[in-house]
Design a protein around this motif. Structure first.
Motif, mmCIF file in Angstrom:
data_model
loop_
_atom_site.group_PDB
_atom_site.id
_atom_site.type_symbol
_atom_site.label_atom_id
_atom_site.label_comp_id
_atom_site.label_asym_id
_atom_site.label_seq_id
_atom_site.Cartn_x
_atom_site.Cartn_y
_atom_site.Cartn_z
ATOM 1 N N PRO A 178 47.699 -41.053 23.359
ATOM 2 C CA PRO A 178 46.364 -41.168 24.005
ATOM 3 C C PRO A 178 45.639 -42.655 23.621
ATOM 4 O O PRO A 178 45.721 -42.924 22.464
ATOM 5 C CB PRO A 178 45.651 -40.139 23.879
ATOM 6 C CG PRO A 178 46.274 -39.604 22.374
ATOM 7 C CD PRO A 178 47.892 -40.047 22.247
ATOM 8 N N ILE A 179 45.004 -43.198 24.486
ATOM 9 C CA ILE A 179 44.114 -44.498 24.277
ATOM 10 C C ILE A 179 42.663 -43.881 23.947
ATOM 11 O O ILE A 179 42.220 -43.344 24.927
ATOM 12 C CB ILE A 179 44.806 -45.493 25.205
ATOM 13 C CG1 ILE A 179 45.994 -46.009 25.200
ATOM 14 C CG2 ILE A 179 43.571 -46.819 25.002
ATOM 15 C CD1 ILE A 179 46.564 -46.809 26.352
ATOM 16 N N ARG A 180 42.250 -44.503 23.014
ATOM 17 C CA ARG A 180 40.702 -44.125 23.032
ATOM 18 C C ARG A 180 40.066 -45.320 23.475
ATOM 19 O O ARG A 180 40.049 -46.347 23.133
ATOM 20 C CB ARG A 180 40.411 -43.888 21.393
ATOM 21 C CG ARG A 180 40.907 -42.646 20.738
ATOM 22 C CD ARG A 180 40.288 -42.060 19.451
ATOM 23 N NE ARG A 180 40.097 -43.204 18.736
ATOM 24 C CZ ARG A 180 39.213 -43.157 17.409
ATOM 25 N NH1 ARG A 180 38.584 -41.992 17.210
ATOM 26 N NH2 ARG A 180 39.033 -44.145 16.673
ATOM 27 N N LEU A 181 39.122 -45.070 24.508
ATOM 28 C CA LEU A 181 38.298 -46.103 25.072
ATOM 29 C C LEU A 181 36.642 -45.933 24.407
ATOM 30 O O LEU A 181 36.163 -44.662 24.597
ATOM 31 C CB LEU A 181 38.097 -45.795 26.392
ATOM 32 C CG LEU A 181 39.350 -45.944 27.098
ATOM 33 C CD1 LEU A 181 39.510 -45.784 28.672
ATOM 34 C CD2 LEU A 181 40.351 -47.371 27.171
ATOM 35 N N SER A 182 36.304 -46.833 23.910
ATOM 36 C CA SER A 182 34.974 -46.492 23.135
ATOM 37 C C SER A 182 33.969 -46.515 24.297
ATOM 38 O O SER A 182 33.737 -47.268 25.353
ATOM 39 C CB SER A 182 34.672 -48.123 22.723
ATOM 40 O OG SER A 182 33.165 -48.101 22.002
ATOM 41 N N LYS A 183 33.026 -45.434 23.927
ATOM 42 C CA LYS A 183 31.983 -44.917 24.925
ATOM 43 C C LYS A 183 30.525 -45.020 24.435
ATOM 44 O O LYS A 183 30.380 -44.602 23.402
ATOM 45 C CB LYS A 183 32.414 -43.509 25.429
ATOM 46 C CG LYS A 183 31.220 -42.878 26.456
ATOM 47 C CD LYS A 183 31.618 -41.738 26.848
ATOM 48 C CE LYS A 183 31.446 -40.803 25.817
ATOM 49 N NZ LYS A 183 31.943 -39.193 26.448
ATOM 50 N N ALA A 184 29.653 -45.495 25.116
ATOM 51 C CA ALA A 184 28.047 -45.474 24.964
ATOM 52 C C ALA A 184 27.469 -45.014 25.980
ATOM 53 O O ALA A 184 27.498 -45.653 26.985
ATOM 54 C CB ALA A 184 27.493 -46.685 24.154
ATOM 55 N N VAL A 185 26.616 -43.946 26.022
ATOM 56 C CA VAL A 185 25.723 -43.515 26.813
ATOM 57 C C VAL A 185 24.094 -44.101 26.513
ATOM 58 O O VAL A 185 23.707 -43.658 25.600
ATOM 59 C CB VAL A 185 25.851 -42.231 27.021
ATOM 60 C CG1 VAL A 185 24.787 -41.671 28.361
ATOM 61 C CG2 VAL A 185 27.253 -41.537 27.414
ATOM 62 N N TYR A 186 23.607 -44.905 27.447
ATOM 63 C CA TYR A 186 22.434 -45.377 27.445
ATOM 64 C C TYR A 186 21.366 -44.650 28.376
ATOM 65 O O TYR A 186 21.620 -44.043 29.431
ATOM 66 C CB TYR A 186 22.319 -46.771 27.845
ATOM 67 C CG TYR A 186 23.322 -47.864 27.123
ATOM 68 C CD1 TYR A 186 22.796 -48.522 25.981
ATOM 69 C CD2 TYR A 186 24.769 -47.789 27.562
ATOM 70 C CE1 TYR A 186 23.644 -49.392 25.447
ATOM 71 C CE2 TYR A 186 25.621 -48.555 26.789
ATOM 72 C CZ TYR A 186 25.180 -49.346 25.537
ATOM 73 O OH TYR A 186 25.955 -50.270 25.107
ATOM 74 N N GLN A 187 20.168 -44.535 27.968
ATOM 75 C CA GLN A 187 19.308 -43.983 28.718
ATOM 76 C C GLN A 187 17.781 -44.385 28.347
ATOM 77 O O GLN A 187 17.558 -44.818 27.243
ATOM 78 C CB GLN A 187 19.159 -42.138 28.462
ATOM 79 C CG GLN A 187 18.120 -41.723 29.355
ATOM 80 C CD GLN A 187 18.441 -40.024 29.327
ATOM 81 O OE1 GLN A 187 19.283 -39.492 29.800
ATOM 82 N NE2 GLN A 187 17.534 -39.401 28.541
#
Length: 214
Positions: free
Chosen positions: A169-178
Motif C-alpha cells: 500500500p502507498i500512504r498519501l499524506s492527508k490534511a483536512v482544513y476547516q
C-alpha cells in the motif's frame, strides 16, 4: 453544468467492509456511478471526499453530469443518494463574501536534487508538520480566489490515506482544513470549487465546499 451529489455510506454492509479498504476503492465506486462513462472508458472531471456529520459518513461528489443514484448506493444506505444542480449556488458567489469552508488536501512539495530546478521535476515530499500544512493552503489562497486569516482556519485532521497498489500500500499524506475564508475573485473561486485544489484529486483530495456565514 455542475452537480453536487451525496450518499450516506453504509459500513455495515459486508460488501462495504470487504471492498472499501483504500481510496482506490472509493475512486472506482465514484467512476462506476457514471455507468455510460465507465462502459465507454471515458473519464470526465470529478471531485469527491468523505465527510462525517453527526456520526454518519457521507460520500460527496462534484461532477459535470448527474450520477446514477442506484449505482451511487452500491455501498450506501438505500434511499439516501441525491444529486442537485450546483450552478445556482456557484453563480450566487460574490467578491467579499465570507464563507465557512472545508477541504481535504494532499499537501506536498517538489524538492529538486539538481542545481537547475527548471530541468528536474524533483522528489515529491509530503508536508507533515502542522505549520507546513497551514502554510501550504495560505500560500495558495489568492491564486485560488480567496483570502485567509491564519487565525480563522485550522487543520482539524492530519494523517494518511491508503492507496492499494499491487501488494504494497502507498500512504498519501492527508490534511483536512476547516474555517472561514473571504472570496477575493468570485470567478476563480467558482473554478476552484469545480476543479479542485492540488494533487491526487482522483483519490479523495482537493474538493472544497463552502457555506455562507450567517
Amino acid at each position: 453544468m455542475s452537480y453536487l451529489s451525496r450518499v450516506e455510506i453504509d459500513y455495515k454492509k459486508p460488501k462495504s467492509q470487504i471492498d472499501l479498504k483504500s481510496v482506490g476503492a472509493f475512486h472506482n465506486w465514484v467512476e462506476q456511478s457514471f455507468p455510460e462513462e465507465w462502459e465507454n472508458r471515458e473519464r470526465s472531471r470529478k471531485l469527491w471526499r468523505v465527510d462525517v456529520l453527526r456520526g454518519k459518513h457521507y460520500l460527496l461528489i462534484v461532477s459535470d453530469s448527474t450520477p446514477d443514484l442506484r449505482r451511487l448506493e452500491t455501498y450506501g444506505v438505500a434511499g439516501t443518494a441525491s444529486a442537485k444542480n450546483y450552478d445556482k449556488f456557484l453563480n450566487s458567489l460574490r467578491n467579499g463574501m465570507r464563507m465557512q469552508f472545508r477541504v481535504t488536501l494532499n499537501p506536498v512539495v517538489s524538492i529538486s536534487d539538481t542545481p537547475d530546478a527548471r530541468t528536474s521535476r524533483g522528489r515529491v515530499v509530503p508536508h507533515v508538520t502542522y505549520a507546513q500544512q497551514m502554510n501550504f493552503l495560505l500560500d495558495r489562497a489568492q491564486k485560488l480566489g480567496f483570502s485567509l486569516n491564519e487565525n480563522e482556519f485550522t487543520v482539524i485532521e492530519r494523517g494518511y490515506s491508503l492507496f492499494m497498489k499491487s501488494v504494497k500500500p502507498i500512504r498519501l499524506s492527508k490534511a483536512v482544513y476547516q474555517g472561514i475564508l473571504t472570496i477575493s475573485d468570485a470567478d476563480v473561486m467558482r473554478k476552484t470549487l469545480v476543479e479542485g485544489i492540488g494533487k491526487k484529486k482522483a483519490y479523495g483530495f482537493g474538493m472544497m465546499t463552502v457555506i455562507p456565514l450567517g
